[in-house]
Every structure is written in C-alpha cells, then in structure tokens.
Write a protein that holds these residues in place. Structure first.
Motif, short mmCIF file in Angstrom:
data_model
loop_
_atom_site.label_atom_id
_atom_site.label_comp_id
_atom_site.label_asym_id
_atom_site.label_seq_id
_atom_site.Cartn_x
_atom_site.Cartn_y
_atom_site.Cartn_z
N PRO A 155 23.76 48.55 32.73
CA PRO A 155 24.82 48.17 31.79
C PRO A 155 26.03 47.56 32.49
CG PRO A 155 24.81 50.54 32.15
CD PRO A 155 23.60 50.01 32.85
N LYS A 156 26.57 46.51 31.88
CA LYS A 156 27.79 45.87 32.35
C LYS A 156 28.92 46.19 31.39
CE LYS A 156 25.18 43.76 35.41
NZ LYS A 156 25.13 44.20 36.81
N GLU A 157 30.13 46.06 31.90
CA GLU A 157 31.28 46.32 31.03
C GLU A 157 31.30 45.36 29.86
OE1 GLU A 157 36.14 46.63 31.37
OE2 GLU A 157 34.91 46.67 33.19
N SER A 158 30.84 44.14 30.12
CA SER A 158 30.82 43.13 29.05
C SER A 158 29.58 43.23 28.18
CB SER A 158 30.88 41.73 29.67
OG SER A 158 29.78 41.53 30.56
N ASN A 159 28.51 43.86 28.69
CA ASN A 159 27.26 43.96 27.94
C ASN A 159 26.48 45.21 28.37
OD1 ASN A 159 24.95 43.63 26.43
ND2 ASN A 159 24.20 41.86 27.58
N PRO A 160 26.61 46.31 27.63
CA PRO A 160 25.89 47.55 27.99
C PRO A 160 24.39 47.48 27.77
CG PRO A 160 27.00 47.81 25.89
CD PRO A 160 27.44 46.47 26.43
N TYR B 95 11.63 44.51 37.42
CA TYR B 95 10.91 44.14 38.63
C TYR B 95 9.45 43.93 38.23
CZ TYR B 95 15.03 45.51 41.25
OH TYR B 95 16.32 45.59 41.74
N MET B 96 8.97 42.70 38.48
CA MET B 96 7.63 42.34 38.06
C MET B 96 6.62 42.62 39.18
SD MET B 96 8.76 41.36 35.17
CE MET B 96 7.31 40.70 34.33
N ASN B 97 5.37 42.72 38.82
CA ASN B 97 4.32 43.01 39.80
C ASN B 97 4.14 41.89 40.82
OD1 ASN B 97 3.67 45.53 38.69
ND2 ASN B 97 2.28 44.62 37.20
N ASN B 98 4.56 40.67 40.48
CA ASN B 98 4.41 39.55 41.41
C ASN B 98 5.61 39.40 42.34
OD1 ASN B 98 6.35 38.61 39.66
ND2 ASN B 98 5.24 36.78 39.03
N GLY B 99 6.57 40.35 42.29
CA GLY B 99 7.71 40.32 43.19
C GLY B 99 8.96 39.66 42.64
N GLN B 100 8.87 39.07 41.46
CA GLN B 100 10.04 38.44 40.86
C GLN B 100 10.90 39.48 40.14
OE1 GLN B 100 10.59 35.58 41.76
NE2 GLN B 100 8.70 34.40 41.96
N GLU B 101 12.19 39.14 39.97
CA GLU B 101 13.10 39.96 39.18
C GLU B 101 13.44 39.22 37.90
OE1 GLU B 101 16.52 41.66 41.15
OE2 GLU B 101 15.56 41.41 43.10
N VAL B 102 13.75 40.00 36.87
CA VAL B 102 14.13 39.41 35.58
C VAL B 102 15.38 40.12 35.07
CG1 VAL B 102 13.45 39.00 33.18
CG2 VAL B 102 11.74 38.82 35.00
N VAL B 103 16.36 39.35 34.69
CA VAL B 103 17.56 39.90 34.06
C VAL B 103 17.49 39.57 32.58
CG1 VAL B 103 20.07 39.76 33.88
CG2 VAL B 103 18.98 39.74 36.13
N ALA B 104 17.59 40.60 31.76
CA ALA B 104 17.43 40.41 30.32
C ALA B 104 18.36 41.34 29.56
CB ALA B 104 15.98 40.66 29.92
N SER B 105 18.20 41.35 28.26
CA SER B 105 18.97 42.23 27.40
C SER B 105 18.00 43.06 26.56
CB SER B 105 19.89 41.42 26.48
OG SER B 105 20.54 42.27 25.55
N ILE B 106 18.40 44.28 26.24
CA ILE B 106 17.55 45.13 25.41
C ILE B 106 17.30 44.46 24.07
CG2 ILE B 106 17.36 47.36 24.24
CD1 ILE B 106 19.15 48.52 26.45
N ARG B 107 18.36 43.91 23.51
CA ARG B 107 18.25 43.29 22.20
C ARG B 107 17.37 42.04 22.26
NH1 ARG B 107 24.53 43.98 20.02
NH2 ARG B 107 24.29 46.19 19.39
#
Length: 274
Positions: free
Chosen positions: A190-195, A201-213
């Motif tokens: 959670p961020k102050e601007s967006n909780p 973390y994906m199985n292929n080593g990549q990262e993903v930043v997303a939102s719950i919504r």
C-alpha cells in the motif's frame, strides 16, 4: 328355415359356475399378493435391510470424506427412507470450505453426497506452514501444508480478514487458472496515495505492479506484454495505470523524495565545510 340350435339352461350352469370360480380365484390371488407385498414392505422398513449400508462422497478436496459423513449425521443405523436431506445439507454447508451440497438415495442401500468446494485462490504463510485461502476470503487453517504445490500464488504481507484481502481473493477468483498459475507471489504494497497497490512476482522472473481494483481484468494484458519481452531481460510490468514494461536498468532506485533529501544533505554539508 333352418332349425335353430337350442342350448338348455342346465348345460350352461356348470360353465357359469366355473367362470365365476376362476374369477373368484384370481381376485383371491390378487388380494393375497397385495397382502404379502404390504407385509414384505413393513418387514423391510422395520428390518436392517432398509438401513444405510454405503455412504459415498464426491467433489471434496479440502474437507476429508470422514468429516463430511460425520457432519451429515448419517450412520448405518439410519433408515434410508427416513433421512432429512435438507437438514443434512445445511449441516455440511456450515463447513467454511463447502459451497454447495446435494444428497440423494441410490437404491438399494446407498446414500451419495455430492459437494462443491470454494476455489482455492492462494496461500498465506503462517507459523512455518502455508494456509490455503478460498475465493470467499476464508482461511483453511486445518488444511495448512508445508510446501505449496504451485497451483495458486502465495500472498505475503496481507492483514487477515481485512477488506483488501477479501477484495483480492474475489479478484483472483475471476482470473483464469492458466494465468493465475503464472503468479508466484502477491505482496500487498500500500502507498499513501493508493492503499490498493500490489506487487506480483511471476514464475518467469518478472515483476508486476498492479492495483487490487479491477485486477482480474487488467492482468489479462500480462501474457501479451510478456510475450514481447526477451527471456533474458528482466524488469517491471506496470498495469495499474496503463500497461507498459520498464527494464530494471531503467528503473530509478531512488524515489523523488529520497533524491531531494540527499540533495539537501549535500547542500548542508557544503555549507558546513565553507
């Protein structure tokens, strides 16, 4: 005119008597059969022959068969025709992992219990074991395992029974199994601007930043983006606002706030030296 053949009444009486006798015998046999059938039914219902002999369970994964049978209350002493299925189904449905239940008779002496369990959408680590999380947000503490089998992502940093976790599990329920299987870990970040911010973390080593919504909708673009990235190149896929990929060597290691703070410390140090 030809002379009509006349049959005397004396000749007809024996035949009439015989016909009536046959009819009476048939009626007697019918009543005797009916009587013995009713007696047989009564004896059957009152004897162990009408008791439940076999109980089968289908559709269970988390909840053990023995536990489902115990919750139903059915035993070999129950008459198969005297079972209150509605009440039994309600008792089994009280189990957190079970979504729907149906019970039916399978003659001559079998009762079949069919259950549908809530989908497992992830695991959370607790006390050295991994606890399954269901699509309804419930934790199956009784079904904890030592090592996840890779069929669902591991959720890390989530507050148990929080609104955010419930929303996340609801979103995961709508993610295709083939896509969910590509996710190794989901961190609540959670961020102050967006909780609602999360990091995957994906199985292929990549990262993903997303939102719950709207996660279940936005994560669908990931396979398309990932297919355009070289396997050797690692970085972060952003799908929270827009959808794009940033390699690690282009990701800023310092946030703007950290940079300003560092600059201010540098200026103070120069002033002191002066």
């Amino acid at each position: 005119m030809a002379e009509k053949k006349v049959i005397s009444i004396e000749n007809r009486i024996p035949k009439l008597k015989e016909a009536r006798k046959k009819k009476a015998n048939k009626r007697l046999i019918f009543y005797l059969l009916l009587f013995f059938l009713l007696i047989s039914i009564i004896v059957y219902l009152q004897s162990p022959l009408s008791h439940v002999k076999h109980i089968t369970v289908k559709g269970n994964d988390f909840v053990e068969e023995s536990k489902i049978v115990k919750l139903s209350g059915i035993t070999n002493q129950n008459n198969i025709w005297n079972l209150e299925f509605e009440q039994m189904e309600k008792q089994i449905s009280n189990q957190p992992a079970i979504k729907e239940v149906s019970i039916e008779r399978r003659l001559p002496r079998t009762v079949h219990i069919s259950v549908e369990e809530y989908v497992r959408v992830g695991y959370v680590k607790g006390e050295g074991q991994f606890i399954p999380i269901l699509e309804n947000g419930k934790f199956l503490s009784d079904s904890a395992i030592d090592t996840p089998n890779g069929d669902a992502p591991i959720l890390i940093g989530w507050e148990k029974n929080s609104t955010y976790l419930k929303e996340m599990t609801e979103e995961l329920r709508n993610v295709k199994p083939s896509l969910a299987a590509q996710i190794s870990e989901i961190h609540w970040d959670p961020k102050e601007s967006n909780p609602y911010t999360i990091q995957l973390y994906m199985n292929n080593g990549q990262e993903v930043v997303a939102s719950i919504r709207n996660f279940s909708e936005k994560i669908q673009v990931y396979p398309s983006i990932a297919s355009q990235i070289s396997p050797e190149q690692k970085g972060i896929v952003y799908i929270d606002v827009g959808a794009f990929f940033v390699p690690y060597d282009q990701v800023q290691e310092e946030t703007p706030a950290e940079s300003d703070e560092a600059e201010q410390e540098g200026e103070n140090a120069n002033e002191t030296e002066g």
